[in-house]
Scaffold this motif. Structure first.
Motif, PDB file in Angstrom:
ATOM      1  N   THR A 106       1.084  -0.949   0.084  1.00 52.38           N
ATOM      2  CA  THR A 106      -0.115   0.003   0.236  1.00 52.38           C
ATOM      3  C   THR A 106       0.970   1.215   0.051  1.00 52.38           C
ATOM      4  OG1 THR A 106      -1.551  -1.198   1.209  1.00 52.38           O
ATOM      5  CG2 THR A 106      -1.861   1.156   1.228  1.00 52.38           C
ATOM      6  N   ILE A 107       0.857   2.043  -1.031  1.00 49.77           N
ATOM      7  CA  ILE A 107       1.846   3.170  -1.329  1.00 49.77           C
ATOM      8  C   ILE A 107       0.750   4.357  -1.344  1.00 49.77           C
ATOM      9  CG2 ILE A 107       3.456   3.747  -2.983  1.00 49.77           C
ATOM     10  CD1 ILE A 107       3.792   0.992  -3.631  1.00 49.77           C
ATOM     11  N   GLY A 108       1.725   5.437  -0.692  1.00 46.35           N
ATOM     12  CA  GLY A 108       1.100   6.920  -0.844  1.00 46.35           C
ATOM     13  C   GLY A 108       0.073   7.051   0.299  1.00 46.35           C
ATOM     14  N   ASP A 109      -0.258   8.262   0.824  1.00 43.50           N
ATOM     15  CA  ASP A 109      -1.041   8.852   1.565  1.00 43.50           C
ATOM     16  C   ASP A 109      -1.597  10.173   1.189  1.00 43.50           C
ATOM     17  OD1 ASP A 109      -2.782   8.769   3.565  1.00 43.50           O
ATOM     18  OD2 ASP A 109      -1.228   9.010   5.279  1.00 43.50           O
ATOM     19  N   GLU A 110      -2.385  10.158   0.284  1.00 44.53           N
ATOM     20  CA  GLU A 110      -2.982  11.518  -0.399  1.00 44.53           C
ATOM     21  C   GLU A 110      -4.238  11.753   0.387  1.00 44.53           C
ATOM     22  OE1 GLU A 110      -1.426  13.026  -3.471  1.00 44.53           O
ATOM     23  OE2 GLU A 110       0.052  12.028  -2.313  1.00 44.53           O
ATOM     24  N   LEU A 111      -4.267  13.155   0.685  1.00 44.87           N
ATOM     25  CA  LEU A 111      -5.441  13.808   1.053  1.00 44.87           C
ATOM     26  C   LEU A 111      -6.662  13.950   0.162  1.00 44.87           C
ATOM     27  CD1 LEU A 111      -3.693  16.746   2.876  1.00 44.87           C
ATOM     28  CD2 LEU A 111      -4.262  14.375   3.633  1.00 44.87           C
ATOM     29  N   ASP A 112      -6.544  13.286  -0.761  1.00 47.67           N
ATOM     30  CA  ASP A 112      -7.629  13.087  -1.811  1.00 47.67           C
ATOM     31  C   ASP A 112      -7.477  12.042  -2.632  1.00 47.67           C
ATOM     32  OD1 ASP A 112     -10.051  13.459  -3.440  1.00 47.67           O
ATOM     33  OD2 ASP A 112      -9.552  15.705  -3.465  1.00 47.67           O
ATOM     34  N   THR A 113      -8.504  11.210  -3.314  1.00 42.95           N
ATOM     35  CA  THR A 113      -8.260  10.180  -4.051  1.00 42.95           C
ATOM     36  C   THR A 113      -7.445  10.158  -5.078  1.00 42.95           C
ATOM     37  OG1 THR A 113      -9.530   8.626  -5.306  1.00 42.95           O
ATOM     38  CG2 THR A 113     -10.042  10.831  -6.002  1.00 42.95           C
ATOM     39  N   VAL A 114      -6.584   9.128  -5.585  1.00 46.81           N
ATOM     40  CA  VAL A 114      -5.731   9.137  -6.478  1.00 46.81           C
ATOM     41  C   VAL A 114      -6.400   8.675  -8.054  1.00 46.81           C
ATOM     42  CG1 VAL A 114      -3.927   7.506  -7.500  1.00 46.81           C
ATOM     43  CG2 VAL A 114      -3.840   8.207  -5.077  1.00 46.81           C
ATOM     44  N   PHE A 115      -6.100   9.478  -9.021  1.00 42.46           N
ATOM     45  CA  PHE A 115      -7.150   9.248 -10.282  1.00 42.46           C
ATOM     46  C   PHE A 115      -6.130   8.248 -11.116  1.00 42.46           C
ATOM     47  CE2 PHE A 115      -9.824  13.471  -9.442  1.00 42.46           C
ATOM     48  CZ  PHE A 115     -10.808  12.606  -9.336  1.00 42.46           C
ATOM     49  N   GLY A 116      -4.799   8.632 -11.148  1.00 39.09           N
ATOM     50  CA  GLY A 116      -3.782   7.873 -12.055  1.00 39.09           C
ATOM     51  C   GLY A 116      -2.820   7.111 -11.318  1.00 39.09           C
ATOM     52  N   ALA A 117      -2.618   6.216 -11.623  1.00 37.45           N
ATOM     53  CA  ALA A 117      -1.539   5.185 -10.723  1.00 37.45           C
ATOM     54  C   ALA A 117      -1.111   4.097 -11.851  1.00 37.45           C
ATOM     55  CB  ALA A 117      -2.119   4.459  -9.601  1.00 37.45           C
ATOM     56  N   ASP A 118       0.300   3.701 -11.531  1.00 41.76           N
ATOM     57  CA  ASP A 118       1.026   2.651 -12.260  1.00 41.76           C
ATOM     58  C   ASP A 118       2.284   2.455 -11.562  1.00 41.76           C
ATOM     59  OD1 ASP A 118       1.189   0.784 -14.063  1.00 41.76           O
ATOM     60  OD2 ASP A 118       1.904   2.260 -15.739  1.00 41.76           O
ATOM     61  N   ALA A 119       2.708   0.926 -12.060  1.00 47.84           N
ATOM     62  CA  ALA A 119       4.090   0.867 -11.571  1.00 47.84           C
ATOM     63  C   ALA A 119       5.060   0.399 -12.681  1.00 47.84           C
ATOM     64  CB  ALA A 119       3.974  -0.567 -10.757  1.00 47.84           C
ATOM     65  N   ASN A 120       6.257   0.725 -12.512  1.00 49.72           N
ATOM     66  CA  ASN A 120       7.111   0.546 -13.645  1.00 49.72           C
ATOM     67  C   ASN A 120       7.512  -1.248 -13.965  1.00 49.72           C
ATOM     68  OD1 ASN A 120       8.593  -0.427 -11.335  1.00 49.72           O
ATOM     69  ND2 ASN A 120      10.550   0.921 -12.211  1.00 49.72           N
ATOM     70  N   ASP A 121       8.237  -1.362 -14.964  1.00 45.96           N
ATOM     71  CA  ASP A 121       8.395  -2.691 -15.581  1.00 45.96           C
ATOM     72  C   ASP A 121       8.781  -3.786 -14.398  1.00 45.96           C
ATOM     73  OD1 ASP A 121      10.652  -1.414 -15.867  1.00 45.96           O
ATOM     74  OD2 ASP A 121      11.403  -2.662 -17.138  1.00 45.96           O
ATOM     75  N   SER A 122       9.774  -3.211 -13.672  1.00 47.15           N
ATOM     76  CA  SER A 122      10.310  -4.192 -12.608  1.00 47.15           C
ATOM     77  C   SER A 122       9.478  -4.233 -11.087  1.00 47.15           C
ATOM     78  CB  SER A 122      11.652  -3.804 -12.388  1.00 47.15           C
ATOM     79  OG  SER A 122      11.888  -2.302 -11.758  1.00 47.15           O
ATOM     80  N   LEU A 123       8.554  -3.152 -10.970  1.00 47.29           N
ATOM     81  CA  LEU A 123       7.687  -3.194 -10.063  1.00 47.29           C
ATOM     82  C   LEU A 123       8.580  -2.639  -8.733  1.00 47.29           C
ATOM     83  CD1 LEU A 123       5.346  -6.224  -9.591  1.00 47.29           C
ATOM     84  CD2 LEU A 123       4.616  -3.899 -10.175  1.00 47.29           C
ATOM     85  N   SER A 124       9.544  -1.762  -9.289  1.00 46.24           N
ATOM     86  CA  SER A 124      10.413  -1.224  -8.289  1.00 46.24           C
ATOM     87  C   SER A 124       9.917   0.351  -7.656  1.00 46.24           C
ATOM     88  CB  SER A 124      11.782  -1.072  -8.575  1.00 46.24           C
ATOM     89  OG  SER A 124      11.927  -0.429  -9.819  1.00 46.24           O
ATOM     90  N   ARG A 125       9.243   0.892  -8.674  1.00 41.25           N
ATOM     91  CA  ARG A 125       8.670   2.330  -8.482  1.00 41.25           C
ATOM     92  C   ARG A 125       7.185   2.324  -8.711  1.00 41.25           C
ATOM     93  NH1 ARG A 125      13.197   6.657 -10.357  1.00 41.25           N
ATOM     94  NH2 ARG A 125      15.114   5.832  -8.959  1.00 41.25           N
ATOM     95  N   VAL A 126       6.545   2.923  -8.025  1.00 40.54           N
ATOM     96  CA  VAL A 126       5.100   3.418  -8.311  1.00 40.54           C
ATOM     97  C   VAL A 126       4.975   4.883  -8.436  1.00 40.54           C
ATOM     98  CG1 VAL A 126       2.708   3.378  -7.170  1.00 40.54           C
ATOM     99  CG2 VAL A 126       4.360   1.469  -7.163  1.00 40.54           C
ATOM    100  N   ALA A 127       3.912   5.245  -9.469  1.00 37.65           N
ATOM    101  CA  ALA A 127       3.762   6.719  -9.650  1.00 37.65           C
ATOM    102  C   ALA A 127       2.230   6.969  -9.454  1.00 37.65           C
ATOM    103  CB  ALA A 127       4.119   7.345 -10.954  1.00 37.65           C
ATOM    104  N   LEU A 128       2.037   8.257  -8.735  1.00 38.52           N
ATOM    105  CA  LEU A 128       0.396   8.444  -8.845  1.00 38.52           C
ATOM    106  C   LEU A 128       0.048   9.852  -8.936  1.00 38.52           C
ATOM    107  CD1 LEU A 128      -0.099   9.912  -5.768  1.00 38.52           C
ATOM    108  CD2 LEU A 128       0.522   7.593  -4.971  1.00 38.52           C
ATOM    109  N   GLY A 129      -1.245  10.011  -9.182  1.00 40.70           N
ATOM    110  CA  GLY A 129      -1.484  11.538  -9.251  1.00 40.70           C
ATOM    111  C   GLY A 129      -2.899  11.580  -9.026  1.00 40.70           C
ATOM    112  N   GLY A 130      -3.497  12.893  -8.675  1.00 38.29           N
ATOM    113  CA  GLY A 130      -4.622  13.281  -8.697  1.00 38.29           C
ATOM    114  C   GLY A 130      -5.117  14.618  -8.328  1.00 38.29           C
ATOM    115  N   PRO A 131      -5.992  14.943  -7.585  1.00 35.66           N
ATOM    116  CA  PRO A 131      -6.555  16.481  -7.560  1.00 35.66           C
ATOM    117  C   PRO A 131      -5.420  17.419  -6.886  1.00 35.66           C
ATOM    118  CG  PRO A 131      -7.969  14.704  -6.831  1.00 35.66           C
ATOM    119  CD  PRO A 131      -6.981  14.125  -7.053  1.00 35.66           C
TER     120      PRO A 131
END
Length: 660
Positions: free
Chosen positions: A247-272
């Motif tokens: 479980t990654i990230g602790d935003e104060l609003d929902t996450v709209f976009g999320a993905d992990a890289n090909d090796s699952l070593s990094r996770v990217a997220l974005g939202g409001p």
């Protein structure tokens, strides 16, 4: 004549390729294109009034482009030219504004000019044509070497039960397995794309998933979402077990976009919060906080090779970032509405963006050029995805989902109701399109037979309601299993019955061939005996002749001397013995020579009998093959029913365990 009419008449040659006439062999800016632009465009796009920062009255200013970048390129790709997209009304704003499209003959000239290398004048030479980035070879990169991941022990319990499903906010298909994941209220529902069977339900208690993506190998599910104005995060699940791995990230609003890289070593997220945040997947530590977007980030996606990250926002902002450094790689402009979703082609060379402006744009990642702009859904495109063939699936507010070929040509459209279509996915084999709408309905539709679509529930009924249906299925399968076993036993008996005469025949053939072999061996032994006798008989004959000469000599001597009688008797006795021995040898040779023919005749007789039996084997083999084919078919049917029965039984057992 009015000034306007006179003006048009002066430049009639520019747009005056008569109907059916051939295009000039060499189309140039000065001779052919500039007169068209003067007629339709230069009032707004000239050195004195550069609307949009674009002037078209000189070759240099046209090639330089405007505020949104270059509008033509010397690569010969008309489809990727912004100028062509606008004048051909493939994209907005259409040009000229508030007018009909240019005449076909003028459009043909502009296209020929671009495809010819945007030559300035008759003395210009075209550069070598570049390969269009739409050229694509399907890839299997990322496919696991062993079995693909499918749910094995995921719970069937429904975390949240509602009267009806909410709008479908996210869905995704596994890249390598017949599996689709659908977002529901506080849950992710997994279905088999080929059978539409419910395979499991993953709890997402933090709220509603806004984006679902499978890992590159299909073994993990990356889910971004949460609750508006409360919390946002990214959860990663094991596809086989359903276990939440991180479980990654602790935003104060929902996450709209999320993905992990090909090796699952990094996770990217974005939202409001308008921030693109990148985390270390192992430790959960935030690595980058990228501040470029000016509005809510709607979609985030790593390139399949893990080198780049794309992110799109509500105001049409579209950025591509270096995954390792977080530096901005490309700032892509051209959309006039929100970027609702981004997707990568398998080779990571092309990015697709779905926009509320009604278009899907394909971007070349080498130079940031627009390869293609597709007017996909006039009222807005809500989702886009690629398959392994480079084809595209889109969803739009026009209540349709569509499938496009790799060049952007529409293959098929799917419509269900009048509600906006919000999400779309393509099955791993490209044979099915799965789409969901504002009304909470999801459909699993075969591309070749859309009428065979099956509805998938985003909010399954409680397990106690579903277990009765599963039990009914189990009873039905068990009823089918008994006759299938009887049919298999009967088929196996038929195989044995068809094989028995063949075995008996084979035994007789073997016996006859053994007798033929024995006769042939006897004939060869007789030949060897004849050969040996032929070697010994000349010597015996010579010895016999010598003894005869001795007897004759003794007889002559005996006539003169009676005392030679004893000697004569001995000589005659030796001659008699030699005659007997020679005669016996001659009889042996006669017998041996005669036996050769006898044994050879017997060998031929046995061989002919064996071959005659073999000739009758063909019909028996046909009957055996038919019986074996029927048995194989019966076994396959039985095994399939047995496997499904066992699977359903296991499912019943799991559901009962969960229910209790």
């Amino acid at each position: 004549m009015s000034v306007r009419s006179a003006f048009f008449a002066c430049f009639a040659a520019a747009g005056a390729i008569a109907q059916g006439a051939d295009l000039p062999q060499k189309v140039t800016f000065e001779e052919h294109v500039k007169p068209i632009l003067r007629q339709h465009c230069l009032n707004c796009h000239n050195q004195g009034e550069k609307k949009g920062g674009l002037a078209l009255d000189t070759y240099g200013s046209l090639v330089e482009g405007g505020g949104s970048g270059e509008v033509v390129f010397d690569d010969g790709d008309a489809e990727g030219s912004r100028l062509w997209q606008l004048v051909n009304h493939d994209d907005t704003p259409v040009m000229p504004p508030n007018q009909d499209k240019l005449p076909d003959e003028q459009l043909a000239l502009i296209r020929a000019w671009i495809e010819g290398g945007i030559l300035e004048n008759s003395g210009s030479k075209a550069k070598k044509k570049k390969t269009n980035a739409l050229a694509f070879v399907a890839s299997t990169g990322g496919k696991p070497e062993g079995p693909v991941a499918m749910p094995e022990s995921i719970p069937q319990s429904t975390p949240v039960v509602t009267e009806r499903a909410a709008a479908i906010t996210a869905l995704a298909a596994s890249p390598w397995a017949p599996l689709v994941a659908i977002a529901g209220q506080e849950q992710i529902v997994l279905y088999h794309t080929e059978t539409s069977e419910l395979l499991g339900i993953l709890p997402f208690p933090e709220g509603i998933a806004q984006e679902i993506r499978f890992s590159r190998d299909g073994a993990y599910l990356i889910v971004g979402g949460g609750a508006h104005s409360v919390r946002g995060l990214v959860a990663i699940y094991d596809v086989k077990t359903g276990e939440r791995m991180a479980t990654i990230g602790d935003e104060l609003d929902t996450v709209f976009g999320a993905d992990a890289n090909d090796s699952l070593s990094r996770v990217a997220l974005g939202g409001p919060k308008k921030m693109l945040r990148i985390y270390d997947a192992g430790s959960g530590e935030q690595l980058f906080d990228l501040k470029k977007h000016t509005d809510w980030i709607y979609s985030v996606a790593y390139s399949p090779d893990g080198v780049l990250i794309a992110s799109g926002d509500r105001s049409g902002g579209l950025c591509v970032w270096e995954a390792d450094t977080g530096r901005l790689y490309l700032d892509l402009t051209g959309h006039k509405g929100a970027i609702n979703q981004v997707a990568w082609r398998d080779d990571s060379n092309v990015l697709a963006s779905a926009s509320a402006d009604g278009t899907v744009k394909l971007w070349d990642m080498h130079n940031g050029n627009t390869i293609k702009s597709i007017n996909a859904h006039g009222s807005g495109v809500t989702a886009v995805t690629f398959d392994h063939q480079g084809r595209l699936a889109t969803a739009g507010r026009d209540s349709r989902a569509k499938l496009w070929d790799a060049s952007g040509k529409e293959i098929k459209a799917f419509q269900e109701g009048n509600e906006a279509m919000l999400e779309v996915a393509i099955s791993h084999d490209g044979k099915r399109v799965i789409y969901g709408n504002w009304d909470g309905k999801v459909f699993n539709t075969p591309v070749e037979n859309p009428d065979a679509k099956v509805a998938l529930a985003a909010n399954p009924e409680p397990i106690k309601n579903r277990i009765d249906a599963v039990k009914t299925t189990l009873v039905s399968m068990q009823k089918q299993l008994a006759p299938a076993k009887a049919a298999l036993d009967q088929a196996v008996s038929a195989v044995a019955a068809a094989k028995k005469p063949i075995d008996e025949l084979d035994a007789k053939v073997a016996q006859l061939r053994e007798l033929a072999s024995q006769s042939e061996n006897a004939a060869k032994q007789a030949e060897q005996q004849v050969a040996q006798l032929d070697q010994s008989l000349p010597g015996l004959t010579d010895a016999l002749r010598d003894l005869q000469d001795q007897v004759t000599a003794v007889r002559v001597a005996f006539k003169q001397d009676a005392s030679k009688m004893q000697q004569l008797a001995e000589a005659e006795e030796k001659l008699a013995e030699q005659l007997t021995t020679t005669a016996a040898k001659r009889r042996q040779r006669i017998a041996a020579h005669a036996s050769i023919a006898t044994h050879r005749t017997a060998a031929a007789k046995h061989t002919a009998a064996a071959e005659a039996l073999v000739a009758t084997r063909g019909e028996m083999e046909k009957k055996l093959a038919q019986a074996q084919a029927a048995a194989d078919q019966a076994k396959a049917a039985h095994d399939e029913i047995a496997a499904v029965t066992a699977k359903v039984q296991s499912k019943v057992d799991r559901m009962l365990a969960e229910l209790n």
